[in-house]
Each structure stands twice: as structure tokens, then as C-alpha cells.
Design a protein around this motif. Structure first.
Motif, PDB file in Angstrom:
ATOM      1  N   THR A 293       0.841  -1.204   0.000  1.00  0.00           N
ATOM      2  CA  THR A 293       0.000   0.000   0.000  1.00  0.00           C
ATOM      3  C   THR A 293       0.872   1.248   0.000  1.00  0.00           C
ATOM      4  N   ARG A 294       1.913   1.261   0.832  1.00  0.00           N
ATOM      5  CA  ARG A 294       2.781   2.435   0.887  1.00  0.00           C
ATOM      6  C   ARG A 294       3.542   2.615  -0.421  1.00  0.00           C
ATOM      7  N   LEU A 295       3.939   1.508  -1.037  1.00  0.00           N
ATOM      8  CA  LEU A 295       4.654   1.635  -2.308  1.00  0.00           C
ATOM      9  C   LEU A 295       3.733   2.191  -3.411  1.00  0.00           C
ATOM     10  N   ARG A 296       2.448   1.765  -3.414  1.00  0.00           N
ATOM     11  CA  ARG A 296       1.517   2.324  -4.408  1.00  0.00           C
ATOM     12  C   ARG A 296       1.320   3.816  -4.178  1.00  0.00           C
ATOM     13  N   ALA A 297       1.188   4.213  -2.920  1.00  0.00           N
ATOM     14  CA  ALA A 297       1.025   5.639  -2.613  1.00  0.00           C
ATOM     15  C   ALA A 297       2.272   6.415  -3.012  1.00  0.00           C
ATOM     16  N   LEU A 298       3.448   5.832  -2.732  1.00  0.00           N
ATOM     17  CA  LEU A 298       4.706   6.530  -3.038  1.00  0.00           C
ATOM     18  C   LEU A 298       4.860   6.720  -4.548  1.00  0.00           C
ATOM     19  N   GLU A 319      -9.329   6.986   3.993  1.00  0.00           N
ATOM     20  CA  GLU A 319      -8.449   8.112   4.312  1.00  0.00           C
ATOM     21  C   GLU A 319      -7.732   7.872   5.638  1.00  0.00           C
ATOM     22  N   ALA A 320      -8.434   7.305   6.625  1.00  0.00           N
ATOM     23  CA  ALA A 320      -7.813   7.052   7.929  1.00  0.00           C
ATOM     24  C   ALA A 320      -6.652   6.062   7.803  1.00  0.00           C
ATOM     25  N   HIS A 325      -0.363   5.183   6.899  1.00  0.00           N
ATOM     26  CA  HIS A 325       0.744   4.818   6.008  1.00  0.00           C
ATOM     27  C   HIS A 325       1.608   6.027   5.675  1.00  0.00           C
ATOM     28  N   LEU A 326       0.986   7.149   5.413  1.00  0.00           N
ATOM     29  CA  LEU A 326       1.752   8.357   5.083  1.00  0.00           C
ATOM     30  C   LEU A 326       2.585   8.818   6.277  1.00  0.00           C
ATOM     31  N   ARG A 327       2.047   8.641   7.478  1.00  0.00           N
ATOM     32  CA  ARG A 327       2.789   9.038   8.674  1.00  0.00           C
ATOM     33  C   ARG A 327       4.044   8.174   8.849  1.00  0.00           C
ATOM     34  N   ASP A 331       7.693   9.731   8.953  1.00  0.00           N
ATOM     35  CA  ASP A 331       8.595   9.500  10.089  1.00  0.00           C
ATOM     36  C   ASP A 331       9.940   8.940   9.645  1.00  0.00           C
ATOM     37  N   ALA A 332       9.950   8.233   8.515  1.00  0.00           N
ATOM     38  CA  ALA A 332      11.210   7.699   7.974  1.00  0.00           C
ATOM     39  C   ALA A 332      11.910   8.710   7.075  1.00  0.00           C
ATOM     40  N   ASP A 333      11.392   9.947   7.044  1.00  0.00           N
ATOM     41  CA  ASP A 333      11.976  11.035   6.229  1.00  0.00           C
ATOM     42  C   ASP A 333      11.907  10.769   4.735  1.00  0.00           C
TER      43      ASP A 333
END
Length: 385
Positions: A293-298, A319-320, A325-327, A331-333
Motif C-alpha cells: 500500500t505504501r509503495l503504491r502511494a509513493l 483516508e484514515a 501509512h503516510l505518517r 517518520d522515515a523522512d
């Protein structure tokens, strides 16, 4: 049970250094007969499959003598120049036969009978009951010819051992010695510098947990199946010998007439074997990316800055859920936020993703090793692990 050495904290003048081709060859034989204890040296174990069948059989015949013990007559002398392999073997051929018998008997008779902490008496081996026990143990662990030599002809046993060692040297270890000898010389220099900076006990602290020390009590000790206390007096020398093949052990000798002291892992091997902790930043980035999910968003954010409201339906989560995932990525910069009116837009921090591969490669190459500030790799040949 412990072996205790008592050395003054300011007794650096009582320390001598040496290393030895014959000792290293025998320590490498221990690696071959007990490979499970030596993961750093599995490359050598694999390479030694090429040894001739006859030599392999002879190494196996002497396995009992090097599996859990180290013949103390192989400890080098901490005086004079470095002997080459053939000079060492010539000196060994002049050894007292009773002491040679003792050294080959010790691994069979451990714990040593009548051990009162005062050293092992070779005269015990003339007792009929011990001779019979030794014969049975030798026959169990080796062949009848070797058992007979051990009891009645220790000089012939030593000659058989040295003949095996010479064959091993010719087939394999002569080239290996040429490779490792400069590293051992550097190990002597480094240990000497440590003693000059922080004293003998400062250097010994680097050998924990095999060697425990208390500089205030002016003593160090090792847990062994043998109680003995050794005082290194003003006229005595404590031998310190670096080794490529002793890791993860430390070998110790506390009985004369052989040199008193320690064989310890050379620093380059100790560094190679030390668990390496990856940088927290690298771990954080990899964890942040380890989610589909994070990779798709990225990937969508890489096209242009986007808000949570825009990303959620494109990624296919609420959205929640997306906010969490965005946080993690922020946090990992990996991501930074900026507000545009009602919306908060996320964009990739420049250089973070591009720098991931070099950072990972740097860690895998040991370029970030704090013990190697020049970025030099303490490489071993391709055959080693």
C-alpha cells in the motif's frame, strides 16, 4: 573450574608476542574437524575438500588430539626471530618423549587424574591402570598403531604427527600461510599499541567473554576443565599470540615447560565475525517501504504532490488508513508535508529514495564500519564466508 593468571597491571614488560606457521596449521586442522564452531572459516573447510584421501584419513586419525585440545608443544616461543615452518618442526623433533606422550594423552584423559592445580605430571602415565585406560581410549578414538605408539613409542607418534603436518603444509597450508602472515604481523602491532594506550588489561577486555579480567585485582582468568593459578613473575613472560584460525576460541597454556600465555583471534577476524548492526535510518526507510500500500502511494506521490483525499481512492484504502501509512513514510523522512489552503500535500523528500541503494550497498560493503574508518574492507579470498 578456572585458570587464573596474575600479572601486574603495569607489567607490560612481562608480555611477549609471537605467531607460528605450525601452530596456525594445527589450529586450521581443528577447524576442519569441528567446522560447526567456525562459521567464519567455512570457506576454508569447503576448499579443503581437495585434500588427498590419504591425508584426510591421517587428519581424522589425529582428530582426537585437536578436536577439544591443543597440543601445547606448538605454542611459539616469545623470544628471538620468527621461525619458519621447517625450523619449527626441526625444533619439535628434539622434544622430551615423555612430554610428547603427555600432550597426546591429555585430550583422552580429560579431566586429568589427580589434578591438584599444580600441573600435569607425565610420570602418571607409567601407572598400569592409566596405561590400560589410555590404551582403551586411544583404540576408541584412533587406530591400533597410534595407540601402541602413544603408550610405548611417543617419538614415533610425534614423527607420524609431524609427517601428517608436512603433507598438509605442502598440499594446502603453505599458500595459506603466505596470505595470512602479514595479517598476523599487523595483529601483533595492533595488540602492542593497545597495551601501550590502555595497558595489558585494556587489551584483554577485548577478549571478553572468553577471557575475564579484573585490573584492580591484577588477574585474568578463563573457564576451563582445569584449576590452576599462574603468577607471571618479574623473570617470566606471558605470551600473546594472534591467530587467524583460533576464533571463536582463545587457547591457553598454563603448564611448563611450554610458554605460558594466550592464543587470541587476530583483530581482522574478530571484526569480520562481530555482529553488524545496520544504521537506524536505513532500517527505518526499508521498513517504511516494505508494504505494498505504501509503495503504491509513493509511486503516485512521485508523479506530483498529492493530498490524503486524492490518494485514498487511487490507492484503494480509507483516508484514515492511508493517513497512517503516510505518517510511517514521513517518520522515515521519505515524505514531507506542506499545506495549500484546505489540503495538506505530500511530496517525496529529494534524494531520499535515490540514496537508499548507495546506503544499502555501503552497509553490505562494511564501508560504515566504525572500526574501519578508512572504508577499507578486510576482505578474505572468495573462498571464505
Amino acid at each position: 573450574m578456572t585458570i587464573v593468571f596474575r600479572v601486574p597491571a603495569d607489567g607490560a614488560e612481562r608480555v611477549g608476542f609471537a605467531y607460528s606457521p605450525a601452530m596456525e596449521a594445527v589450529l586450521s586442522l581443528h577447524v576442519l574437524v569441528e567446522p560447526k564452531h567456525h562459521p567464519v572459516q567455512h570457506g576454508w573447510v569447503r576448499a579443503m575438500r581437495r585434500l588427498s584421501p590419504a591425508l584426510k584419513r591421517e587428519i581424522e586419525a589425529f582428530a582426537y588430539a585437536v578436536r577439544s585440545y591443543f597440543p601445547e608443544f606448538l605454542f611459539p616461543r616469545p623470544t628471538g626471530g620468527l621461525r619458519d615452518f621447517r625450523e619449527e618442526l626441526a625444533a619439535l623433533r628434539t622434544a622430551d618423549p615423555d612430554l610428547i606422550r603427555l600432550e597426546f594423552a591429555v585430550p583422552l584423559l580429560t579431566p586429568w587424574p589427580d589434578d591438584d592445580g599444580g600441573g600435569r605430571d607425565p610420570r602418571l602415565l607409567h601407572r598400569p591402570d592409566l596405561r590400560e585406560r589410555l590404551r582403551a581410549l586411544a583404540l576408541r578414538d584412533s587406530d591400533p598403531a597410534m595407540a601402541a605408539m602413544l603408550l610405548d613409542d611417543p617419538r614415533a607418534l610425534l614423527e607420524r604427527f609431524l609427517d601428517m603436518l608436512e603433507r598438509y603444509w605442502r598440499e594446502a597450508f603453505e599458500d595459506e600461510w603466505a596470505r595470512i602472515e602479514p595479517d598476523l604481523a599487523a595483529g601483533v602491532s595492533e595488540a602492542g599499541q593497545q597495551i601501550a594506550r590502555s595497558g595489558l588489561y585494556g587489551m584483554l577486555r577485548g577478549l571478553w567473554p572468553e577471557v575475564r579480567s579484573d585490573h584492580r585485582a591484577e588477574r585474568f582468568w578463563l573457564e576451563r576443565p582445569h584449576d590452576h593459578e599462574v603468577v607471571i613473575g618479574a623473570d617470566d613472560t606471558l605470551l600473546l599470540a594472534p591467530s587467524t584460525y583460533v576464533w571463536p576460541h582463545v587457547r591457553v597454556n598454563c603448564d611448563g615447560p611450554w610458554p605460558l600465555g594466550l592464543v587470541f583471534p587476530v583483530s581482522s577476524i574478530a571484526r569480520e565475525a562481530r555482529p553488524r548492526i545496520p544504521p537506524a535510518r536505513l532500517v527505518g526507510i526499508l521498513r517504511a517501504l516494505a508494504d505494498d500500500t505504501r509503495l503504491r502511494a509513493l509511486r503516485l506521490i512521485a508523479e506530483r504532490p498529492r493530498s490524503t483525499q486524492e490518494l485514498a481512492p487511487l490507492v484503494g484504502v480509507s483516508e484514515a488508513a492511508l493517513s497512517k501509512h503516510l505518517r510511517v513514510m514521513a517518520d522515515a523522512d521519505l515524505l514531507e508535508r506542506r499545506r495549500e489552503g484546505y489540503y495538506v500535500l505530500y511530496r517525496i523528500v529529494p534524494g531520499q529514495v535515490a540514496g537508499l541503494t548507495p546506503g544499502l550497498e555501503s552497509f553490505l560493503r562494511h564501508d560504515d564500519d566504525p572500526d574501519d574508518p578508512d572504508g577499507r574492507r578486510h576482505d578474505r579470498p572468495a573462498r571464505s564466508d
